[in-house]
Design a protein around this motif. Structure first.
Motif, PDB file in Angstrom:
ATOM      1  N   SER A  73       0.834  -1.200   0.000  1.00 26.33           N
ATOM      2  CA  SER A  73       0.000   0.000   0.000  1.00 26.33           C
ATOM      3  C   SER A  73       0.868   1.248   0.000  1.00 26.33           C
ATOM      4  CB  SER A  73      -0.926   0.009   1.212  1.00 26.33           C
ATOM      5  OG  SER A  73      -0.164  -0.040   2.407  1.00 26.33           O
ATOM      6  N   ARG A  74       2.046   1.134   0.602  1.00 27.03           N
ATOM      7  CA  ARG A  74       3.001   2.230   0.596  1.00 27.03           C
ATOM      8  C   ARG A  74       4.391   1.689   0.865  1.00 27.03           C
ATOM      9  NH1 ARG A  74       1.767   6.708   3.966  1.00 27.03           N
ATOM     10  NH2 ARG A  74      -0.409   6.370   3.469  1.00 27.03           N
ATOM     11  N   ASP A  75       5.386   2.437   0.443  1.00 23.48           N
ATOM     12  CA  ASP A  75       6.759   2.032   0.705  1.00 23.48           C
ATOM     13  C   ASP A  75       7.672   3.244   0.596  1.00 23.48           C
ATOM     14  OD1 ASP A  75       8.515  -1.047  -0.277  1.00 23.48           O
ATOM     15  OD2 ASP A  75       8.942   0.456   1.257  1.00 23.48           O
ATOM     16  N   ILE A  76       8.745   3.161   1.343  1.00 20.46           N
ATOM     17  CA  ILE A  76       9.795   4.166   1.260  1.00 20.46           C
ATOM     18  C   ILE A  76      11.046   3.454   0.788  1.00 20.46           C
ATOM     19  CG2 ILE A  76      11.171   5.866   2.509  1.00 20.46           C
ATOM     20  CD1 ILE A  76       8.847   6.077   4.513  1.00 20.46           C
ATOM     21  N   CYS A  77      11.605   3.911  -0.321  1.00 17.59           N
ATOM     22  CA  CYS A  77      12.731   3.211  -0.937  1.00 17.59           C
ATOM     23  C   CYS A  77      13.901   4.161  -1.159  1.00 17.59           C
ATOM     24  CB  CYS A  77      12.310   2.614  -2.280  1.00 17.59           C
ATOM     25  SG  CYS A  77      10.918   1.478  -2.183  1.00 17.59           S
TER      26      CYS A  77
ATOM     27  N   THR B 158       8.631  -3.605  -6.893  1.00 19.19           N
ATOM     28  CA  THR B 158       7.600  -4.248  -7.698  1.00 19.19           C
ATOM     29  C   THR B 158       6.261  -4.122  -6.991  1.00 19.19           C
ATOM     30  OG1 THR B 158       9.120  -5.805  -8.735  1.00 19.19           O
ATOM     31  CG2 THR B 158       6.794  -6.407  -8.702  1.00 19.19           C
ATOM     32  N   ILE B 159       5.290  -3.582  -7.705  1.00 15.90           N
ATOM     33  CA  ILE B 159       3.946  -3.376  -7.195  1.00 15.90           C
ATOM     34  C   ILE B 159       3.032  -4.435  -7.797  1.00 15.90           C
ATOM     35  CG2 ILE B 159       2.020  -1.766  -7.036  1.00 15.90           C
ATOM     36  CD1 ILE B 159       4.109   0.484  -7.544  1.00 15.90           C
ATOM     37  N   GLN B 160       2.248  -5.063  -6.950  1.00 19.56           N
ATOM     38  CA  GLN B 160       1.349  -6.115  -7.409  1.00 19.56           C
ATOM     39  C   GLN B 160      -0.090  -5.607  -7.470  1.00 19.56           C
ATOM     40  OE1 GLN B 160       1.741  -9.477  -4.797  1.00 19.56           O
ATOM     41  NE2 GLN B 160       3.950  -9.630  -5.090  1.00 19.56           N
ATOM     42  N   CYS B 161      -0.798  -6.078  -8.460  1.00 25.11           N
ATOM     43  CA  CYS B 161      -2.212  -5.757  -8.628  1.00 25.11           C
ATOM     44  C   CYS B 161      -2.976  -7.059  -8.802  1.00 25.11           C
ATOM     45  CB  CYS B 161      -2.407  -4.855  -9.850  1.00 25.11           C
ATOM     46  SG  CYS B 161      -4.114  -4.409 -10.201  1.00 25.11           S
ATOM     47  N   GLN B 162      -3.904  -7.320  -7.885  1.00 14.71           N
ATOM     48  CA  GLN B 162      -4.672  -8.564  -7.888  1.00 14.71           C
ATOM     49  C   GLN B 162      -6.147  -8.238  -8.035  1.00 14.71           C
ATOM     50  OE1 GLN B 162      -3.431 -12.034  -7.272  1.00 14.71           O
ATOM     51  NE2 GLN B 162      -5.451 -12.337  -8.166  1.00 14.71           N
ATOM     52  N   VAL B 163      -6.827  -8.942  -8.941  1.00 14.87           N
ATOM     53  CA  VAL B 163      -8.243  -8.713  -9.180  1.00 14.87           C
ATOM     54  C   VAL B 163      -9.013  -9.967  -8.768  1.00 14.87           C
ATOM     55  CG1 VAL B 163      -9.938  -7.924 -10.878  1.00 14.87           C
ATOM     56  CG2 VAL B 163      -7.522  -7.429 -11.199  1.00 14.87           C
ATOM     57  N   ASP B 164     -10.248  -9.759  -8.283  1.00 14.38           N
ATOM     58  CA  ASP B 164     -11.029 -10.889  -7.798  1.00 14.38           C
ATOM     59  C   ASP B 164     -11.784 -11.613  -8.904  1.00 14.38           C
ATOM     60  OD1 ASP B 164     -14.119  -9.373  -6.549  1.00 14.38           O
ATOM     61  OD2 ASP B 164     -12.960  -8.996  -8.368  1.00 14.38           O
ATOM     62  N   SER B 165     -11.618 -11.191 -10.149  1.00 15.25           N
ATOM     63  CA  SER B 165     -12.258 -11.853 -11.283  1.00 15.25           C
ATOM     64  C   SER B 165     -11.376 -11.688 -12.514  1.00 15.25           C
ATOM     65  CB  SER B 165     -13.651 -11.270 -11.537  1.00 15.25           C
ATOM     66  OG  SER B 165     -13.556  -9.876 -11.787  1.00 15.25           O
TER      67      SER B 165
ATOM     68  N   SER C  27       5.487   8.934  -6.027  1.00 14.00           N
ATOM     69  CA  SER C  27       4.154   9.156  -6.574  1.00 14.00           C
ATOM     70  C   SER C  27       3.220   8.082  -6.040  1.00 14.00           C
ATOM     71  CB  SER C  27       4.215   9.083  -8.106  1.00 14.00           C
ATOM     72  OG  SER C  27       3.005   9.488  -8.684  1.00 14.00           O
ATOM     73  N   ILE C  28       1.966   8.176  -6.427  1.00 12.32           N
ATOM     74  CA  ILE C  28       1.013   7.106  -6.165  1.00 12.32           C
ATOM     75  C   ILE C  28       0.838   6.338  -7.469  1.00 12.32           C
ATOM     76  CG2 ILE C  28      -1.346   6.519  -5.491  1.00 12.32           C
ATOM     77  CD1 ILE C  28      -1.378   9.209  -3.956  1.00 12.32           C
ATOM     78  N   TYR C  29       0.960   5.028  -7.391  1.00 10.74           N
ATOM     79  CA  TYR C  29       0.809   4.178  -8.576  1.00 10.74           C
ATOM     80  C   TYR C  29      -0.487   3.379  -8.430  1.00 10.74           C
ATOM     81  CZ  TYR C  29       5.558   5.502  -9.713  1.00 10.74           C
ATOM     82  OH  TYR C  29       6.684   6.234 -10.023  1.00 10.74           O
ATOM     83  N   LEU C  30      -1.315   3.463  -9.448  1.00 12.17           N
ATOM     84  CA  LEU C  30      -2.615   2.783  -9.409  1.00 12.17           C
ATOM     85  C   LEU C  30      -2.761   1.837 -10.585  1.00 12.17           C
ATOM     86  CD1 LEU C  30      -3.344   6.182  -8.910  1.00 12.17           C
ATOM     87  CD2 LEU C  30      -5.250   4.991  -7.842  1.00 12.17           C
ATOM     88  N   CYS C  31      -3.401   0.721 -10.328  1.00  3.49           N
ATOM     89  CA  CYS C  31      -3.779  -0.143 -11.438  1.00  3.49           C
ATOM     90  C   CYS C  31      -5.295  -0.052 -11.618  1.00  3.49           C
ATOM     91  CB  CYS C  31      -3.349  -1.580 -11.219  1.00  3.49           C
ATOM     92  SG  CYS C  31      -4.206  -2.457  -9.909  1.00  3.49           S
TER      93      CYS C  31
ATOM     94  N   GLY D 116      -7.631   0.200  -8.347  1.00  2.00           N
ATOM     95  CA  GLY D 116      -7.138  -0.235  -7.063  1.00  2.00           C
ATOM     96  C   GLY D 116      -6.933   0.956  -6.139  1.00  2.00           C
ATOM     97  N   PRO D 117      -6.606   0.683  -4.877  1.00  2.00           N
ATOM     98  CA  PRO D 117      -6.444   1.768  -3.893  1.00  2.00           C
ATOM     99  C   PRO D 117      -5.156   2.553  -4.067  1.00  2.00           C
ATOM    100  CG  PRO D 117      -5.947  -0.343  -2.901  1.00  2.00           C
ATOM    101  CD  PRO D 117      -6.462  -0.644  -4.274  1.00  2.00           C
ATOM    102  N   GLY D 118      -4.235   2.032  -4.856  1.00  2.00           N
ATOM    103  CA  GLY D 118      -2.986   2.753  -5.088  1.00  2.00           C
ATOM    104  C   GLY D 118      -1.855   2.320  -4.171  1.00  2.00           C
ATOM    105  N   THR D 119      -0.651   2.551  -4.636  1.00  2.00           N
ATOM    106  CA  THR D 119       0.568   2.316  -3.864  1.00  2.00           C
ATOM    107  C   THR D 119       1.320   3.627  -3.758  1.00  2.00           C
ATOM    108  OG1 THR D 119       0.801   0.000  -4.572  1.00  2.00           O
ATOM    109  CG2 THR D 119       2.798   1.121  -3.815  1.00  2.00           C
ATOM    110  N   ARG D 120       1.482   4.093  -2.545  1.00  2.00           N
ATOM    111  CA  ARG D 120       2.185   5.368  -2.332  1.00  2.00           C
ATOM    112  C   ARG D 120       3.672   5.096  -2.180  1.00  2.00           C
ATOM    113  NH1 ARG D 120       0.644  10.500  -0.681  1.00  2.00           N
ATOM    114  NH2 ARG D 120      -1.502   9.757  -0.434  1.00  2.00           N
ATOM    115  N   LEU D 121       4.443   5.582  -3.130  1.00  2.00           N
ATOM    116  CA  LEU D 121       5.882   5.347  -3.150  1.00  2.00           C
ATOM    117  C   LEU D 121       6.630   6.632  -2.856  1.00  2.00           C
ATOM    118  CD1 LEU D 121       8.478   3.747  -3.852  1.00  2.00           C
ATOM    119  CD2 LEU D 121       8.047   4.299  -6.264  1.00  2.00           C
TER     120      LEU D 121
END
Lengths: 115, 112
Positions: free
Chosen positions: A9-13, A20-27, A89-93, A107-112
Protein backbone atom coordinates in the motif's frame (compact mmCIF):
# COMPACT_ATOMS: atom_id res chain seq x y z
CA UNK A 1 -17.84 -4.72 -10.61
CA UNK A 2 -14.37 -5.90 -9.67
CA UNK A 3 -12.42 -5.68 -6.44
CA UNK A 4 -8.77 -4.76 -6.87
CA UNK A 5 -6.04 -4.98 -4.29
CA UNK A 6 -2.54 -3.61 -4.52
CA UNK A 7 0.59 -4.50 -2.62
CA UNK A 8 2.34 -2.80 -1.02
CA UNK A 9 0.00 0.00 0.00
CA UNK A 10 3.00 2.23 0.60
CA UNK A 11 6.76 2.03 0.71
CA UNK A 12 9.80 4.17 1.26
CA UNK A 13 12.73 3.21 -0.94
CA UNK A 14 16.25 4.38 -1.51
CA UNK A 15 17.31 5.81 -4.83
CA UNK A 16 18.82 3.32 -7.21
CA UNK A 17 16.71 0.43 -5.97
CA UNK A 18 13.65 -1.16 -7.58
CA UNK A 19 10.16 -1.84 -6.30
CA UNK A 20 7.60 -4.25 -7.70
CA UNK A 21 3.95 -3.38 -7.20
CA UNK A 22 1.35 -6.12 -7.41
CA UNK A 23 -2.21 -5.76 -8.63
CA UNK A 24 -4.67 -8.56 -7.89
CA UNK A 25 -8.24 -8.71 -9.18
CA UNK A 26 -11.03 -10.89 -7.80
CA UNK A 27 -12.26 -11.85 -11.28
CA UNK A 28 -10.82 -12.39 -14.73
CA UNK A 29 -10.40 -9.20 -16.72
CA UNK A 30 -9.14 -8.56 -20.21
CA UNK A 31 -7.69 -5.10 -19.77
CA UNK A 32 -5.37 -3.80 -17.07
CA UNK A 33 -3.74 -0.40 -16.85
CA UNK A 34 -1.11 1.27 -14.74
CA UNK A 35 -1.31 4.93 -13.79
CA UNK A 36 0.81 7.38 -11.84
CA UNK A 37 -0.61 10.24 -9.80
CA UNK A 38 1.40 12.93 -8.14
CA UNK A 39 -0.21 14.38 -4.99
CA UNK A 40 -2.86 16.90 -5.95
CA UNK A 41 -2.49 16.11 -9.63
CA UNK A 42 -4.46 14.16 -12.19
CA UNK A 43 -3.68 10.62 -13.31
CA UNK A 44 -1.13 9.85 -16.00
CA UNK A 45 -1.38 6.59 -17.88
CA UNK A 46 1.89 4.63 -17.84
CA UNK A 47 0.98 1.56 -19.84
CA UNK A 48 -1.71 -0.86 -20.91
CA UNK A 49 -1.28 -4.54 -20.03
CA UNK A 50 -3.96 -6.45 -21.86
CA UNK A 51 -4.21 -10.19 -21.86
CA UNK A 52 -2.50 -11.88 -24.75
CA UNK A 53 -0.35 -8.97 -25.82
CA UNK A 54 2.78 -7.12 -24.81
CA UNK A 55 2.39 -4.08 -22.61
CA UNK A 56 1.93 -0.84 -24.51
CA UNK A 57 3.67 2.17 -23.02
CA UNK A 58 2.61 5.79 -23.26
CA UNK A 59 4.91 8.54 -24.38
CA UNK A 60 7.51 9.27 -21.74
CA UNK A 61 7.44 5.81 -20.21
CA UNK A 62 9.75 2.98 -21.25
CA UNK A 63 9.86 -0.71 -20.54
CA UNK A 64 13.36 -0.63 -19.04
CA UNK A 65 12.17 1.79 -16.38
CA UNK A 66 8.67 0.35 -15.81
CA UNK A 67 8.65 -3.35 -16.75
CA UNK A 68 5.22 -4.89 -16.52
CA UNK A 69 4.15 -8.49 -16.24
CA UNK A 70 0.69 -9.93 -16.92
CA UNK A 71 0.97 -13.65 -16.24
CA UNK A 72 -2.79 -14.31 -16.14
CA UNK A 73 -6.20 -12.65 -16.25
CA UNK A 74 -6.28 -11.68 -12.57
CA UNK A 75 -2.79 -10.43 -11.83
CA UNK A 76 -0.21 -7.90 -12.98
CA UNK A 77 2.94 -6.32 -11.65
CA UNK A 78 4.62 -3.00 -12.31
CA UNK A 79 8.26 -2.56 -11.40
CA UNK A 80 9.73 0.87 -10.87
CA UNK A 81 13.42 0.41 -11.64
CA UNK A 82 16.49 2.36 -10.61
CA UNK A 83 14.34 4.75 -8.65
CA UNK A 84 15.00 8.43 -8.15
CA UNK A 85 13.11 10.95 -6.00
CA UNK A 86 11.19 12.00 -9.12
CA UNK A 87 9.51 8.58 -9.07
CA UNK A 88 7.83 9.40 -5.77
CA UNK A 89 4.15 9.16 -6.57
CA UNK A 90 1.01 7.11 -6.16
CA UNK A 91 0.81 4.18 -8.58
CA UNK A 92 -2.62 2.78 -9.41
CA UNK A 93 -3.78 -0.14 -11.44
CA UNK A 94 -7.16 -0.32 -13.10
CA UNK A 95 -9.07 -3.06 -14.87
CA UNK A 96 -11.76 -3.21 -17.50
CA UNK A 97 -13.54 -5.51 -19.89
CA UNK A 98 -13.61 -5.09 -23.66
CA UNK A 99 -17.41 -5.05 -23.74
CA UNK A 100 -17.49 -2.11 -21.31
CA UNK A 101 -14.08 -0.50 -21.65
CA UNK A 102 -14.96 2.89 -20.20
CA UNK A 103 -16.22 1.45 -16.93
CA UNK A 104 -12.91 0.71 -15.28
CA UNK A 105 -12.22 -0.19 -11.68
CA UNK A 106 -9.24 1.16 -9.83
CA UNK A 107 -7.14 -0.24 -7.06
CA UNK A 108 -6.44 1.77 -3.89
CA UNK A 109 -2.99 2.75 -5.09
CA UNK A 110 0.57 2.32 -3.86
CA UNK A 111 2.19 5.37 -2.33
CA UNK A 112 5.88 5.35 -3.15
CA UNK A 113 8.44 7.66 -1.60
CA UNK A 114 12.01 7.59 -2.88
CA UNK A 115 14.70 9.08 -0.69
CA UNK B 1 -8.41 11.63 -27.92
CA UNK B 2 -10.47 14.79 -27.52
CA UNK B 3 -9.23 17.42 -25.07
CA UNK B 4 -11.59 18.31 -22.25
CA UNK B 5 -11.96 21.54 -20.30
CA UNK B 6 -13.74 21.72 -16.97
CA UNK B 7 -13.72 24.16 -14.04
CA UNK B 8 -10.86 23.62 -11.64
CA UNK B 9 -13.06 23.94 -8.59
CA UNK B 10 -16.64 24.42 -7.47
CA UNK B 11 -18.33 25.02 -4.14
CA UNK B 12 -21.80 23.94 -3.11
CA UNK B 13 -23.93 23.42 -0.03
CA UNK B 14 -25.56 20.30 1.26
CA UNK B 15 -28.90 19.55 -0.35
CA UNK B 16 -28.21 21.54 -3.50
CA UNK B 17 -28.04 20.20 -7.03
CA UNK B 18 -24.60 20.51 -8.55
CA UNK B 19 -23.95 20.75 -12.27
CA UNK B 20 -20.41 20.36 -13.58
CA UNK B 21 -19.95 21.19 -17.24
CA UNK B 22 -17.22 19.79 -19.41
CA UNK B 23 -16.26 21.25 -22.78
CA UNK B 24 -15.01 18.92 -25.52
CA UNK B 25 -15.17 20.83 -28.78
CA UNK B 26 -13.13 18.30 -30.74
CA UNK B 27 -15.19 15.27 -29.82
CA UNK B 28 -15.22 12.65 -32.57
CA UNK B 29 -18.16 10.68 -33.87
CA UNK B 30 -17.10 7.50 -32.09
CA UNK B 31 -16.24 9.14 -28.78
CA UNK B 32 -18.11 8.41 -25.58
CA UNK B 33 -18.24 10.71 -22.56
CA UNK B 34 -17.39 9.26 -19.16
CA UNK B 35 -17.22 10.74 -15.69
CA UNK B 36 -15.19 9.50 -12.74
CA UNK B 37 -15.14 10.53 -9.09
CA UNK B 38 -12.07 10.40 -6.87
CA UNK B 39 -11.94 10.75 -3.11
CA UNK B 40 -8.66 11.54 -1.37
CA UNK B 41 -6.35 8.55 -1.02
CA UNK B 42 -8.56 6.38 -3.24
CA UNK B 43 -8.57 5.37 -6.87
CA UNK B 44 -11.13 6.95 -9.21
CA UNK B 45 -14.61 5.48 -9.35
CA UNK B 46 -16.77 5.25 -12.46
CA UNK B 47 -19.92 7.40 -12.20
CA UNK B 48 -21.65 7.50 -15.55
CA UNK B 49 -21.14 7.21 -19.29
CA UNK B 50 -23.10 8.49 -22.26
CA UNK B 51 -23.04 9.14 -25.98
CA UNK B 52 -25.91 11.59 -26.53
CA UNK B 53 -29.03 13.07 -24.91
CA UNK B 54 -29.53 12.15 -21.29
CA UNK B 55 -28.37 9.27 -19.16
CA UNK B 56 -29.43 8.73 -15.56
CA UNK B 57 -28.40 6.21 -12.94
CA UNK B 58 -28.74 5.95 -9.20
CA UNK B 59 -25.89 8.36 -8.62
CA UNK B 60 -26.06 11.08 -11.27
CA UNK B 61 -27.42 12.31 -14.57
CA UNK B 62 -25.45 13.16 -17.65
CA UNK B 63 -26.79 15.69 -20.13
CA UNK B 64 -25.31 15.81 -23.61
CA UNK B 65 -26.60 18.37 -26.15
CA UNK B 66 -27.15 17.49 -29.77
CA UNK B 67 -23.79 18.86 -30.94
CA UNK B 68 -22.00 16.84 -28.20
CA UNK B 69 -19.40 19.59 -27.76
CA UNK B 70 -20.09 19.71 -24.06
CA UNK B 71 -21.65 17.61 -21.33
CA UNK B 72 -23.01 18.31 -17.87
CA UNK B 73 -22.78 16.00 -14.90
CA UNK B 74 -25.65 16.63 -12.51
CA UNK B 75 -25.48 15.49 -8.89
CA UNK B 76 -28.85 15.79 -7.14
CA UNK B 77 -28.98 16.97 -3.54
CA UNK B 78 -25.29 16.68 -2.71
CA UNK B 79 -24.02 15.80 0.74
CA UNK B 80 -20.69 16.37 2.44
CA UNK B 81 -19.59 12.94 1.24
CA UNK B 82 -19.81 14.12 -2.37
CA UNK B 83 -16.74 16.30 -1.81
CA UNK B 84 -14.30 14.88 -4.34
CA UNK B 85 -12.56 15.45 -7.64
CA UNK B 86 -14.70 14.81 -10.70
CA UNK B 87 -13.07 13.92 -14.02
CA UNK B 88 -14.63 14.21 -17.46
CA UNK B 89 -13.13 11.88 -20.05
CA UNK B 90 -13.83 11.73 -23.75
CA UNK B 91 -12.50 9.14 -26.12
CA UNK B 92 -13.10 6.12 -28.21
CA UNK B 93 -11.86 2.71 -27.34
CA UNK B 94 -9.94 1.42 -30.31
CA UNK B 95 -8.70 -2.08 -30.79
CA UNK B 96 -7.33 -3.50 -27.60
CA UNK B 97 -6.28 -0.24 -26.00
CA UNK B 98 -9.21 0.76 -23.81
CA UNK B 99 -7.10 3.52 -22.35
CA UNK B 100 -8.50 6.47 -20.45
CA UNK B 101 -6.87 9.88 -20.53
CA UNK B 102 -7.63 11.98 -17.47
CA UNK B 103 -7.79 15.77 -17.57
CA UNK B 104 -7.28 18.08 -14.63
CA UNK B 105 -10.66 17.39 -13.02
CA UNK B 106 -13.02 19.57 -10.98
CA UNK B 107 -12.62 19.69 -7.23
CA UNK B 108 -16.08 19.91 -5.70
CA UNK B 109 -16.27 21.15 -2.13
CA UNK B 110 -19.62 20.61 -0.43
CA UNK B 111 -20.17 22.78 2.61
CA UNK B 112 -22.63 22.23 5.46
Amino acid sequence: SAVISQKPSRDICQRGTSLTIQCQVDSQVTMMFWYRQQPGQSLTLIATANQGSEATYESGFVIDKFPISRPNLTFSTLTVSNMSPEDSSIYLCSVGQRDSPYEQYFGPGTRLTVT
Amino acid sequence: LAKTTQPISMDSYEGQEVNITCSHNNIATNDYITWYQQFPSQGPRFIIQGYKTKVTNEVASLFIPADRKSSTLSLPRVSLSDTAVYYCLVGAISGNTGKLIFGQGTTLQVKP
